[in-house]
Design a protein around this motif. Structure first.
Motif: not given
Ligand SMILES: NC(=O)c1ccc[n+]([C@@H]2O[C@H](COP(=O)([O-])OP(=O)(O)OC[C@H]3O[C@@H](n4cnc5c(N)ncnc54)[C@H](O)[C@@H]3O)[C@@H](O)[C@H]2O)c1
Length: 329
Positions: A201-203, A314-315, A267-271, A321-323
């Motif tokens: 996630i960091g990268l 996913k949930s 997929e979750l970070l693209i938004p 990811i929000k955090w």
């Protein structure tokens, strides 16, 4: 399911400044407990506890589990011990087996002795899916472990043996929780020993390529932190006599390979940032000591403890990811 939460108790959390420990502290304080957080800040961070330092029911003890007297002092008047302190990471244990053993075995034994002498109601401790070692059968069932593949795995297997023997010899109540690849807020994304999810996630947030060791088909049973918090609470409170001095898998019960993991992360970070779609994965050599596939059976945890994980990958990732997005910018 009836929510079973530790309430109105005095709880000692070791490894409190770490990822899992600090999340446990937050949950325990939220439920009205008095909490003692114990940590030597070796891999944990004081900032993980900064929100609680002024809390009237929280006390932080900066000390080392290799110091028996400090362990004894911390256990004084405690109802439940949730023992998380350890030196994590398989590669680190291969590089430095001596320190890993010293903390994870000698430190663990100190905590067991201290908890025994303080007559705590229950000693719940973190063990690891690495104990399954070279056992190939999937899903992994608690009774069937293989040969350990790293010093880290040996230390966790020894923890389980010691706890079981302390139960038999001294009438202590222990429960071991074999965590499978836990992820969530506050897990450290930095450093060579960082776990895959926070590191990736960091990268990705910095538009840098995640590095996968091997071809990415190795799989893990990724487990969101809230499932681990639930497991600690129900293990501490379990009234099923058959669950005492036993060991339980704590996982979601589904496996995901690393290629699929990166896809879901993107997929979750693209938004949040459409450029993350363009980041490509890099592949490097496989790592020694790594288990190839990991998938837990959660039948024993479910039937004997009533454990039912609420978050799938996913949930859980949506929350994590929000955090990271809010905290890594
Ligand atoms: N995160 C996972 O996926 C995972 C999987 C399996 C098992 N576990 C186990 O769960 C526990 C918590 O892991 P985590 O992911 O929160 O790791 P972490 O490194 O974030 O937390 C461990 C904490 O223990 C502290 N600690 C280390 N040595 C100590 C010592 N000698 N005295 C006092 N404190 C000490 C560290 O400073 C750190 O705050 C560990 O026992 C780990 O082995 C974690």
């Amino acid at each position: 399911m009836i929510e079973r939460r530790i309430t109105n108790s005095r709880v000692l959390v070791t490894g409190a400044a770490g990822f899992i420990g600090s999340n446990l502290v937050e949950d325990l304080l939220f439920n009205g407990n008095e909490v003692v957080g114990f940590d030597n800040l070796m891999t944990g961070k004081a900032e993980n506890l900064s929100a609680f330092l002024d809390h009237p029911k929280f006390r932080f003890v900066e000390a080392d589990i290799r110091d028996l007297e400090a362990c004894k002092k911390a256990c004084d008047g405690i109802d439940y011990v949730l023992h998380q302190a350890a030196l994590g990471s398989v590669p680190r244990s291969i590089k430095d087996p001596l320190t890993t053993n010293d903390i994870n075995v000698n430190g663990f034994l100190n905590m067991l002795l201290a908890a025994r002498d303080a007559k705590v109601k229950r000693f719940v401790y973190a063990t690891s899916s690495s104990v399954y070692g070279d056992e190939k059968r999937l899903p992994k069932v608690e009774a069937k472990i293989g040969k350990p593949l790293s010093p880290y795995a040996i230390t966790k297997a020894m923890n389980e043996r010691y706890a079981t023997v302390f139960g038999e010899l001294y009438g202590m109540e222990t429960i071991g929780l074999r965590y499978f690849n836990v992820f969530g807020p506050k897990q450290d994304p930095n450093g060579v020993y960082a776990a895959a999810i926070p590191k990736f996630i960091g990268l990705l947030i910095q538009h840098e390529s995640p590095l996968i060791h091997g071809d990415g088909t190795q799989s893990r049973d990724f487990t969101y932190i809230d499932n681990v918090i639930d497991a600690n609470n129900i293990a501490a409170l379990s009234t099923n006599p058959e669950s005492i001095n036993e060991i339980f898998n704590v996982a979601y019960g589904e496996s995901t390979n690393l290629n699929e993991l990166v896809e879901v992360l993107q997929e979750l970070l693209i938004p949040f940032d459409s450029k993350i779609a363009e980041v490509e994965v890099k592949y490097g050599p496989e790592r020694v000591g790594d288990v190839r596939h990991s998938l837990a059976s959660i039948v024993k945890s479910n039937t004997m403890l009533g454990y039912r994980p609420k978050y799938d990958l996913k949930s859980g990732l949506e929350k994590a990811i929000k955090w990271y997005w809010d905290n890594l910018q």
